[in-house]
Design a protein around this motif. Structure first.
Motif, short mmCIF file in Angstrom:
data_model
loop_
_atom_site.label_atom_id
_atom_site.label_comp_id
_atom_site.label_asym_id
_atom_site.label_seq_id
_atom_site.Cartn_x
_atom_site.Cartn_y
_atom_site.Cartn_z
N LEU A 349 56.69 -8.96 29.25
CA LEU A 349 56.60 -8.17 28.01
C LEU A 349 57.23 -6.80 28.20
CD1 LEU A 349 52.79 -8.77 27.35
CD2 LEU A 349 54.70 -10.13 26.47
N THR A 350 57.59 -6.48 29.45
CA THR A 350 58.06 -5.13 29.78
C THR A 350 59.37 -5.20 30.58
OG1 THR A 350 56.49 -5.15 31.66
CG2 THR A 350 55.77 -4.03 29.64
N VAL A 351 59.27 -5.22 31.91
CA VAL A 351 60.49 -5.12 32.72
C VAL A 351 61.48 -6.28 32.51
CG1 VAL A 351 59.77 -3.60 34.58
CG2 VAL A 351 59.18 -5.99 34.70
N ASN A 352 60.94 -7.51 32.38
CA ASN A 352 61.86 -8.65 32.20
C ASN A 352 62.59 -8.54 30.86
OD1 ASN A 352 60.43 -9.39 34.45
ND2 ASN A 352 59.84 -11.42 33.71
N SER A 353 61.85 -8.10 29.83
CA SER A 353 62.47 -7.96 28.50
C SER A 353 63.52 -6.86 28.52
CB SER A 353 61.40 -7.64 27.45
OG SER A 353 60.49 -8.70 27.34
N ALA A 354 63.21 -5.78 29.23
CA ALA A 354 64.18 -4.68 29.34
C ALA A 354 65.45 -5.17 30.03
CB ALA A 354 63.57 -3.51 30.11
N ARG A 355 65.27 -6.04 31.03
CA ARG A 355 66.42 -6.60 31.73
C ARG A 355 67.22 -7.52 30.81
NH1 ARG A 355 64.90 -9.89 36.80
NH2 ARG A 355 66.80 -11.08 36.94
N ALA A 356 66.50 -8.35 30.03
CA ALA A 356 67.20 -9.27 29.11
C ALA A 356 68.02 -8.48 28.09
CB ALA A 356 66.19 -10.16 28.39
N MET A 357 67.52 -7.31 27.69
CA MET A 357 68.23 -6.49 26.69
C MET A 357 69.21 -5.52 27.34
SD MET A 357 65.28 -5.73 23.78
CE MET A 357 66.26 -4.47 22.97
N GLY A 358 69.21 -5.46 28.66
CA GLY A 358 70.13 -4.57 29.37
C GLY A 358 69.84 -3.10 29.12
N LEU A 359 68.55 -2.73 29.03
CA LEU A 359 68.19 -1.34 28.75
C LEU A 359 68.45 -0.47 29.97
CD1 LEU A 359 64.81 -1.78 26.82
CD2 LEU A 359 67.14 -1.67 25.90
N GLU A 360 68.99 0.69 29.72
CA GLU A 360 69.29 1.65 30.80
C GLU A 360 68.09 2.57 31.02
OE1 GLU A 360 70.08 5.54 32.24
OE2 GLU A 360 70.10 5.28 30.07
N GLY A 361 67.81 2.91 32.28
CA GLY A 361 66.79 3.92 32.59
C GLY A 361 65.37 3.51 32.25
N TYR A 362 65.09 2.20 32.30
CA TYR A 362 63.75 1.72 31.96
C TYR A 362 62.88 1.69 33.20
CZ TYR A 362 60.08 -1.33 30.14
OH TYR A 362 58.87 -1.84 29.75
N GLY A 363 61.66 2.24 33.10
CA GLY A 363 60.73 2.16 34.22
C GLY A 363 60.02 3.48 34.45
N ILE A 364 59.11 3.51 35.41
CA ILE A 364 58.43 4.75 35.76
C ILE A 364 58.83 5.12 37.17
CG2 ILE A 364 56.22 5.98 35.91
CD1 ILE A 364 55.04 4.06 33.93
N ALA A 365 59.93 5.81 37.28
CA ALA A 365 60.44 6.29 38.57
C ALA A 365 61.31 7.50 38.26
CB ALA A 365 61.26 5.20 39.26
N ARG A 366 61.49 8.34 39.26
CA ARG A 366 62.31 9.54 39.08
C ARG A 366 63.68 9.17 38.50
NH1 ARG A 366 62.95 14.79 41.44
NH2 ARG A 366 65.18 15.19 41.75
N GLY A 367 64.06 9.87 37.42
CA GLY A 367 65.36 9.61 36.80
C GLY A 367 65.31 8.65 35.62
N CYS A 368 64.22 7.88 35.49
CA CYS A 368 64.10 6.96 34.35
C CYS A 368 63.84 7.75 33.07
CB CYS A 368 62.95 5.98 34.56
SG CYS A 368 63.27 4.74 35.82
N LYS A 369 64.10 7.12 31.94
CA LYS A 369 63.76 7.73 30.65
C LYS A 369 62.26 7.93 30.57
CE LYS A 369 67.56 5.97 27.87
NZ LYS A 369 67.97 4.96 26.89
N ALA A 370 61.84 9.06 30.01
CA ALA A 370 60.40 9.36 29.93
C ALA A 370 59.81 8.71 28.68
CB ALA A 370 60.19 10.87 29.92
N ASP A 371 59.85 7.37 28.66
CA ASP A 371 59.25 6.58 27.59
C ASP A 371 58.04 5.88 28.21
OD1 ASP A 371 61.54 7.37 26.30
OD2 ASP A 371 62.51 5.41 26.40
N LEU A 372 56.85 6.26 27.75
CA LEU A 372 55.61 5.87 28.44
C LEU A 372 54.52 5.55 27.43
CD1 LEU A 372 55.77 8.94 30.83
CD2 LEU A 372 56.22 6.58 31.55
#
Ligand code: FE2
Length: 428
Positions: A349-372
């Protein structure tokens, strides 16, 4: 000085007591005990902070149209398609935009900040595509909305289907859809997969097809899709949505098919709510589930991501924009009840879907988009069980939605005054 500091969070990977610092719309640090000041501080109180939910398969041109112009009496997929055909000539850009914008409001409160919508290209007016491009522009700052050109009535079967489809891509829909099992014959279905993959290769676009959304075990367009993906060098850019016929296929055939899909680097997008509702309708008993082989596809290393598909439209009268409801259904239908299995459902529902959509900067790590998203739950498994409130939804470091915690007030002598779903643990 940070823009935002979230204190004492639990992360989806199990780390606890973590602070998340945000600056300039990006995650600046993820570690315990960050000392610096921030313009805004949120105390997570040990609860789960996750990257946003991502819906890789939706129909935003149909959402919230339930009852227009009439209800789906049988509740079947085919009556839903017929009903959409009745509604389509009546659609206006204004009404489509208004319904989609209201759905996006709901999505934000549910922490759902990226959606891939299939948009019907069958009506040569293409008012659906015009409307969804307008919505894409209007929600750009808070929802990442991808638009798939989707020949709902068949790429070859709809009058002027090929020309309308090409115009939709020219207008700005930038993912190639398809519906091979709905073409007139198996052979035309195969030819549609080939033609559409060629278009994707020529235009440099990804592919996401409704593929084999049927209980017919001989509906094998996924095999063609995998082969054409390799032929045109589209590995990693192609998604097969639904793939319900795989549920009914012969096991020997599937043992050859899954490695072929893996070779193509295919993304797999089941839609558990809709699949369990619409498949198996020609069965008496036992009645098939109709969801594709999630466990086996994951085990083979394919990227499996779950979609919501429909909310209150001709095909599905339920739904609430809650991807955890989708995951909750997936656990039951795929019988993935083990602790590790449930964690993998949360990923879908989260990381795999982001990968399927090719989203850039997805995740909770330094440098990722601050979407939380801060949930009223302590970990992903509890989130799937409770479908809890999204206490805060953060986009680019700014809180864009808040919901009060769900706490029951109890009036029973000798019992506690309140019950908080998130702390209602089993045991003594
Ligand atoms: Fe769909």
């Amino acid at each position: 000085m940070f823009d935002l500091l979230i204190r004492n969070a639990t992360l989806p990977d199990g780390r606890r007591g973590v602070d998340i610092a945000v600056t300039g719309g990006r995650v600046a640090a993820v570690e315990p005990g960050i000392a610096a000041a921030a313009a805004e501080v949120i105390d997570a109180g040990g609860l789960l902070v996750t990257p946003p939910f991502v819906d890789p398969h939706f129909h935003m041109d149909a959402t919230l149209s339930l009852g227009l112009p009439r209800m789906n009496v049988s509740g079947t997929l085919l009556e839903g398609i017929a009903l959409w055909g009745e509604l389509r000539p009546l659609l206006t850009r204004e009404a489509l935009v208004e319904r989609a914008m209201r759905y996006c409001d709901l999505a934000v409160t549910q922490g759902l900040l990226a959606i891939r919508t299939h948009v019907d290209t069958s009506d040569p007016r293409l008012v659906t595509v015009e409307a969804m491009l307008e919505v894409q522009d209007r929600v750009r700052d808070y929802i990442d909305l991808q638009i798939v050109a989707f020949p709902q009535d068949g790429y070859f079967r709809a009058p002027d289907g090929e020309a309308s489809f090409a115009r939709a891509l020219d207008m700005g829909a930038n993912i190639v859809g398809g519906i091979p099992h709905f073409e007139r014959t198996m052979d035309e279905g195969r030819l549609s997969v080939e033609a559409l993959c060629r278009i994707a290769a020529d235009r440099g676009l990804p592919v996401d097809m409704h593929c084999d959304e049927t209980d017919d075990p001989l509906s094998r367009h996924v095999e063609t899709l995998a082969a054409q993906t390799v032929r045109f060098g589209l590995q990693g850019r192609v998604a097969g949505s639904h793939l319900t016929s795989m549920h009914s296929m012969d096991n020997y055939y599937v043992s050859k098919l899954i490695p072929l899909m893996a070779e193509a680097g295919m993304h797999v997008i089941p839609n558990p709510l809709i699949n369990i509702m619409l498949q198996g309708r020609h069965d008496t008993y036992p009645r098939r589930r109709g969801m594709t082989r999630v466990k086996e596809l994951m085990a083979a290393g394919l990227n499996v991501a779950f979609g919501h598909d429909c909310v209150m439209d001709p095909w599905y009268s339920m739904g609430s924009g809650d991807m955890l409801e989708v995951g909750h259904m997936a656990i039951h239908v795929a019988q993935m009840a083990g602790i590790d299995e449930k964690a993998r459902i949360f990923d879908a529902l989260t990381v795999n879907s982001a990968r399927a959509m090719g989203l850039e900067g997805y995740g909770i790590a330094r440098g990722c988009k601050a979407d939380l998203v801060l949930l009223q739950a302590r970990d992903p498994v509890e989130a799937l069980r409770l479908k809890p409130v999204r206490l805060a939804v953060v986009k680019a470091g700014r809180v864009i939605a808040r919901t009060a915690p769900r706490i029951g007030q109890l009036s029973l002598p000798g019992r506690p005054g309140t019950v908080d779903g998130a702390t209602y643990a089993p045991g003594g």
